[in-house]
Design an enzyme around this catalytic site. Structure first.
Site, short mmCIF file in Angstrom:
data_model
loop_
_atom_site.label_atom_id
_atom_site.label_comp_id
_atom_site.label_asym_id
_atom_site.label_seq_id
_atom_site.Cartn_x
_atom_site.Cartn_y
_atom_site.Cartn_z
N CYS A 83 0.84 -1.20 0.00
CA CYS A 83 0.00 0.00 0.00
C CYS A 83 0.87 1.25 0.00
O CYS A 83 1.75 1.40 0.86
CB CYS A 83 -0.92 0.00 1.21
SG CYS A 83 -2.01 1.45 1.28
N LYS A 122 1.91 -9.58 0.78
CA LYS A 122 1.54 -8.89 -0.47
C LYS A 122 2.55 -7.76 -0.65
O LYS A 122 2.77 -6.98 0.27
CB LYS A 122 0.12 -8.33 -0.40
CG LYS A 122 -0.33 -7.64 -1.69
CD LYS A 122 -1.79 -7.22 -1.59
CE LYS A 122 -2.28 -6.67 -2.93
NZ LYS A 122 -1.70 -5.33 -3.23
N HIS A 154 1.94 -7.22 -6.53
CA HIS A 154 1.34 -6.17 -7.35
C HIS A 154 2.40 -5.77 -8.38
O HIS A 154 3.46 -5.28 -8.01
CB HIS A 154 0.94 -4.98 -6.49
CG HIS A 154 0.20 -3.91 -7.24
ND1 HIS A 154 -0.86 -3.22 -6.69
CD2 HIS A 154 0.34 -3.42 -8.49
CE1 HIS A 154 -1.32 -2.35 -7.57
NE2 HIS A 154 -0.60 -2.46 -8.67
N ARG A 218 -10.20 -3.91 -7.61
CA ARG A 218 -11.22 -2.91 -7.98
C ARG A 218 -12.24 -3.42 -8.98
O ARG A 218 -13.41 -3.07 -8.90
CB ARG A 218 -10.53 -1.64 -8.48
CG ARG A 218 -10.09 -0.80 -7.28
CD ARG A 218 -9.03 0.21 -7.57
NE ARG A 218 -8.75 0.92 -6.33
CZ ARG A 218 -8.01 0.44 -5.33
NH1 ARG A 218 -7.47 -0.76 -5.44
NH2 ARG A 218 -7.83 1.12 -4.22
#
Length: 315
Positions: A83, A122, A154, A218
């Protein structure tokens, strides 16, 4: 997905898919350990399998937070190193941890020693001026040595200065090939890819090339039926009958009624249902009625009935 994948959202997503692994929004270890915010751990038993995503950088505190998560019944404890939000950078959470792989390894080791459930990570492919092909293999090697066996990557670098969290989801280029290279380099790791995947077709393409999983954020939120309703059959080979959007609404009604009966408000649940009919005739009316009326005092499930009716009239 902070403020998005709360327990109401996950309940809806579980109605659509019985097999996909659901993740909580990120919960910080200080909030749980120092703040006593145990209400953040609440979830419905139907959500299983569900993973608790933690933010933090103190091994001792994360071990305690992981213990609280395991005691609450989560199937997996995930450490967020991806994040890019300013709010988490200031606490040395999230993507900034890509600069401290040895600390992440210490956190993973402490969490694994504290709980029996699986501890996962992550991450990003890198941050700021880092060269992903240099830092990512080192990062993976260190956390694997600490006992982490499952990683979600990611496939974008994060720029911690100069880009907003939203821009960090769109501007840095995706490097899917690097993630596939990491699977070849670390075949013992269960590697999932994240970032920019918008459909089951795209997910299947990544799986066909050898990756172990695909995380969709999303798109699964904004178009939940399109992404989740056929996932059990197409990804897991399940013979479970596909749930229609109308059936999903009907299944949500008892849950919403229980929520309202305990002091909750309708819009706390229905805000996650706005995209349920995305791309279908009349979907705009569905969104319009829910947006305008679900937040009113005393609003109940009759708003859903009205939204469905208006949608059908417009179709």
């Amino acid at each position: 997905m902070m403020d998005w994948t709360d327990r109401h959202c996950r309940y809806l997503h579980r109605i659509l898919s019985a097999r996909t692994l659901l993740y909580t929004e990120m919960v910080t270890s200080p909030a749980l350990v120092r703040g006593g915010a145990l209400h953040l751990l609440k979830f419905d038993p139907s959500e299983h399998p569900v993973a608790l995503q933690l933010g933090g950088s103190d091994p001792v505190e994360l071990a305690r937070a992981a213990t609280l998560g395991a005691e609450a019944g989560y199937d997996e404890i995930n450490l967020n190193c991806g994040c890019p939000s300013d709010r988490v950078q200031s606490g040395t959470f999230g993507a900034v941890l890509m600069k401290h792989p040895e600390l992440v390894a210490d956190c993973v080791a402490a969490m694994r020693a504290a709980v029996d459930v699986e501890v996962t990570v992550k991450c990003r492919i890198g941050v700021d001026e880092q060269e992903p092909r240099e830092v990512l293999p080192d990062f993976l090697e260190r956390i694997a040595a600490a006992g982490c066996e499952r990683v979600t990557i990611h496939a974008r670098k994060a720029w911690l200065q100069g880009l907003s969290p939203k821009e960090n989801r769109d501007i840095p280029p995706l490097d899917y090939e690097l993630v596939h290279e990491m699977k070849a380099a670390f075949p013992q790791l269960h590697l999932s890819i994240n970032g920019g995947v918008q459909s089951l077709d795209e997910a299947e393409a990544h799986l066909a090339r050898g990756l172990d999983g695909v995380m969709i954020g999303r798109s699964a939120y904004h178009t939940p039926w399109d992404v989740l309703a056929e996932a059990d059959a197409r990804i897991y080979g399940s013979e479970r009958e596909t749930v229609s959007p109308d059936d999903a609404v009907a299944a949500m009604v008892p849950y919403i009624e229980r929520h309202i009966a305990t002091g909750g408000r309708l819009h706390q649940v229905t805000r996650h249902m706005l995209g349920l009919f995305a791309g279908r005739p009349g979907a705009r009316k569905w969104r319009q009625v829910l947006s305008e009326k679900a937040s009113r005092d005393g609003a109940g499930t009759e708003v859903l009935d009205e939204a469905l009716g208006r949608m059908r009239e417009a179709a």
